[in-house]
Design a protein around this motif. Structure first.
Motif, short mmCIF file in Angstrom:
data_model
loop_
_atom_site.label_atom_id
_atom_site.label_comp_id
_atom_site.label_asym_id
_atom_site.label_seq_id
_atom_site.Cartn_x
_atom_site.Cartn_y
_atom_site.Cartn_z
N PHE A 42 0.86 -3.13 -6.90
CA PHE A 42 1.42 -2.87 -5.57
C PHE A 42 0.32 -2.55 -4.56
O PHE A 42 0.28 -3.09 -3.45
CB PHE A 42 2.43 -1.72 -5.67
CG PHE A 42 3.00 -1.29 -4.35
CD1 PHE A 42 4.08 -1.94 -3.78
CD2 PHE A 42 2.45 -0.20 -3.67
CE1 PHE A 42 4.61 -1.53 -2.55
CE2 PHE A 42 2.98 0.22 -2.45
CZ PHE A 42 4.06 -0.46 -1.89
N LEU A 43 -0.60 -1.68 -4.94
CA LEU A 43 -1.68 -1.29 -4.03
C LEU A 43 -2.66 -2.43 -3.81
O LEU A 43 -3.20 -2.60 -2.71
CB LEU A 43 -2.41 -0.06 -4.59
CG LEU A 43 -1.61 1.24 -4.62
CD1 LEU A 43 -2.39 2.33 -5.36
CD2 LEU A 43 -1.27 1.71 -3.22
N ARG A 44 -2.90 -3.22 -4.85
CA ARG A 44 -3.86 -4.32 -4.73
C ARG A 44 -3.39 -5.37 -3.71
O ARG A 44 -4.21 -6.02 -3.06
CB ARG A 44 -4.06 -4.98 -6.10
CG ARG A 44 -5.15 -6.06 -6.11
CD ARG A 44 -5.24 -6.75 -7.44
NE ARG A 44 -5.65 -5.83 -8.49
CZ ARG A 44 -4.97 -5.61 -9.60
NH1 ARG A 44 -3.82 -6.23 -9.82
NH2 ARG A 44 -5.43 -4.77 -10.52
N GLU A 45 -2.09 -5.51 -3.57
CA GLU A 45 -1.56 -6.51 -2.64
C GLU A 45 -1.58 -6.06 -1.19
O GLU A 45 -1.37 -6.86 -0.28
CB GLU A 45 -0.10 -6.84 -3.04
CG GLU A 45 0.03 -7.50 -4.41
CD GLU A 45 1.47 -7.56 -4.87
OE1 GLU A 45 2.34 -7.00 -4.15
OE2 GLU A 45 1.74 -8.13 -5.94
N LYS A 46 -1.83 -4.78 -0.94
CA LYS A 46 -1.74 -4.25 0.42
C LYS A 46 -3.08 -4.37 1.14
O LYS A 46 -4.13 -4.19 0.53
CB LYS A 46 -1.28 -2.78 0.40
CG LYS A 46 0.07 -2.59 -0.29
CD LYS A 46 1.16 -3.40 0.38
CE LYS A 46 2.46 -3.35 -0.38
NZ LYS A 46 2.44 -4.17 -1.61
N PRO A 47 -3.05 -4.66 2.45
CA PRO A 47 -4.29 -4.91 3.22
C PRO A 47 -4.98 -3.62 3.65
O PRO A 47 -5.04 -3.28 4.83
CB PRO A 47 -3.78 -5.70 4.42
CG PRO A 47 -2.39 -5.19 4.66
CD PRO A 47 -1.83 -4.88 3.28
N PHE A 48 -5.52 -2.88 2.70
CA PHE A 48 -6.23 -1.64 3.04
C PHE A 48 -7.53 -1.97 3.76
O PHE A 48 -8.24 -2.92 3.42
CB PHE A 48 -6.54 -0.83 1.78
CG PHE A 48 -5.37 -0.03 1.27
CD1 PHE A 48 -5.10 1.22 1.79
CD2 PHE A 48 -4.55 -0.54 0.27
CE1 PHE A 48 -4.02 1.96 1.32
CE2 PHE A 48 -3.48 0.19 -0.20
CZ PHE A 48 -3.21 1.45 0.32
N SER A 49 -7.85 -1.17 4.75
CA SER A 49 -9.08 -1.37 5.52
C SER A 49 -10.31 -1.25 4.61
O SER A 49 -10.42 -0.30 3.82
CB SER A 49 -9.16 -0.33 6.63
OG SER A 49 -10.37 -0.45 7.34
N GLY A 50 -11.21 -2.23 4.75
CA GLY A 50 -12.43 -2.21 3.96
C GLY A 50 -12.21 -2.46 2.48
O GLY A 50 -13.14 -2.31 1.68
N ASN A 51 -10.99 -2.82 2.10
CA ASN A 51 -10.63 -3.00 0.69
C ASN A 51 -10.83 -1.73 -0.14
O ASN A 51 -11.00 -1.80 -1.36
CB ASN A 51 -11.41 -4.17 0.06
CG ASN A 51 -10.89 -5.51 0.51
OD1 ASN A 51 -9.69 -5.68 0.74
ND2 ASN A 51 -11.78 -6.48 0.65
N TYR A 52 -10.83 -0.58 0.52
CA TYR A 52 -10.83 0.69 -0.19
C TYR A 52 -9.39 1.06 -0.50
O TYR A 52 -8.58 1.25 0.41
CB TYR A 52 -11.47 1.79 0.66
CG TYR A 52 -12.96 1.65 0.84
CD1 TYR A 52 -13.82 1.69 -0.25
CD2 TYR A 52 -13.51 1.49 2.11
CE1 TYR A 52 -15.19 1.56 -0.08
CE2 TYR A 52 -14.88 1.37 2.29
CZ TYR A 52 -15.72 1.41 1.19
OH TYR A 52 -17.07 1.30 1.36
N ARG A 53 -9.08 1.17 -1.79
CA ARG A 53 -7.72 1.49 -2.20
C ARG A 53 -7.71 2.78 -3.01
O ARG A 53 -8.65 3.06 -3.75
CB ARG A 53 -7.14 0.36 -3.06
CG ARG A 53 -6.82 -0.88 -2.26
CD ARG A 53 -6.43 -2.05 -3.15
NE ARG A 53 -5.97 -3.16 -2.33
CZ ARG A 53 -6.77 -3.97 -1.65
NH1 ARG A 53 -8.08 -3.80 -1.71
NH2 ARG A 53 -6.28 -4.95 -0.91
N PRO A 54 -6.63 3.55 -2.90
CA PRO A 54 -6.53 4.75 -3.74
C PRO A 54 -6.52 4.38 -5.21
O PRO A 54 -5.96 3.34 -5.61
CB PRO A 54 -5.19 5.37 -3.32
CG PRO A 54 -4.89 4.78 -1.97
CD PRO A 54 -5.48 3.41 -1.99
N SER A 55 -7.14 5.20 -6.02
CA SER A 55 -7.12 5.02 -7.48
C SER A 55 -6.03 5.91 -8.05
O SER A 55 -6.02 7.13 -7.81
CB SER A 55 -8.48 5.40 -8.06
OG SER A 55 -8.48 5.30 -9.47
#
Length: 229
Positions: A42-55
């Protein structure tokens, strides 16, 4: 985006009625349950700024024979997390460029942005502005390519952006002589063609303050340098 810089938790399968009875344990219906892989996808598909995603990871806890799921969001220095494009979920929209956080028991409303001082706090964490010297050093050591110079013949390595952090190997004859009969070091040195070794001290300093010190060993004719075991 929590402000206390620790792991955060979302507990699924409980209800809080704000009454004196406290929290009710309901459990998580199987049809609504999300696995750890579901959340990561779910998180991988979301357009987070800078491709920084919560772990994140999921831990299941059994209380009174009922399973509840705890989503653990690992603390990170990549804050603030926010989306480059809006995300729509039914009637709700998580807006692009909006930074949300949680203060006490209150979340930032979905149609607003966190207060400026909270946003500033998150950016300061990203850039390490409020770190102590030891905390900053741990971050700088993660990128060896940012260190310049040489530690040969008493020279120093220094960080290219923060040159006040320096590393040097000291010529300490006493340290070397006192370790020449160390059986552990002899066994290590015997594994190499050149069985000689020497012991020195590595120091990392911030300005003139020593932050870290450790014994190091030159082995195989000084072709290898390893930490003291």
């Amino acid at each position: 985006n929590n402000l206390v810089n620790r792991d955060a938790y979302i507990i699924v399968g409980v209800a809080d009625s704000k009454s004196v009875q406290g929290v009710s344990v309901l459990g998580v219906p199987d049809e609504h349950r999300k696995s750890q892989q579901n959340l990561i996808d779910f998180l991988r598909e979301k357009p987070f700024s800078g491709n920084y995603r919560p772990s994140v990871y999921v831990q299941t806890i059994k209380i009174d024979g009922v399973d509840i799921d705890v989503i653990v969001i690992k603390k990170s220095s990549n804050t603030p997390f926010y989306l480059m494009h809006p995300f729509h979920d039914g009637q709700k929209t998580v807006r692009s460029g909006h930074i949300y956080t949680r203060v006490g028991y209150t979340n930032t409303p979905i149609d607003r942005i966190a207060d400026f001082d909270k946003v500033e706090h998150l950016w300061r964490r990203r850039f390490g502005i409020d770190l102590s010297a030891n905390e900053r050093l741990l971050q700088l050591l993660k990128r060896p390519e940012d260190w310049e110079g040489s530690m040969n013949d008493g020279e120093k390595k220094f960080h290219s952006i923060f040159p006040e952090f320096q590393a040097t190997i000291l010529d300490d004859d006493y340290v070397n002589e006192s370790n020449q009969n160390n059986c552990i070091l002899k066994n290590i040195a015997d594994c190499y063609m050149d069985k000689g070794f020497s012991v020195s001290t590595l120091e990392i300093t911030y300005h003139t303050t020593v932050l870290f010190s450790i014994r190091v060993i030159y082995i195989d004719g000084a072709r290898h340098l390893i930490p003291f075991p």
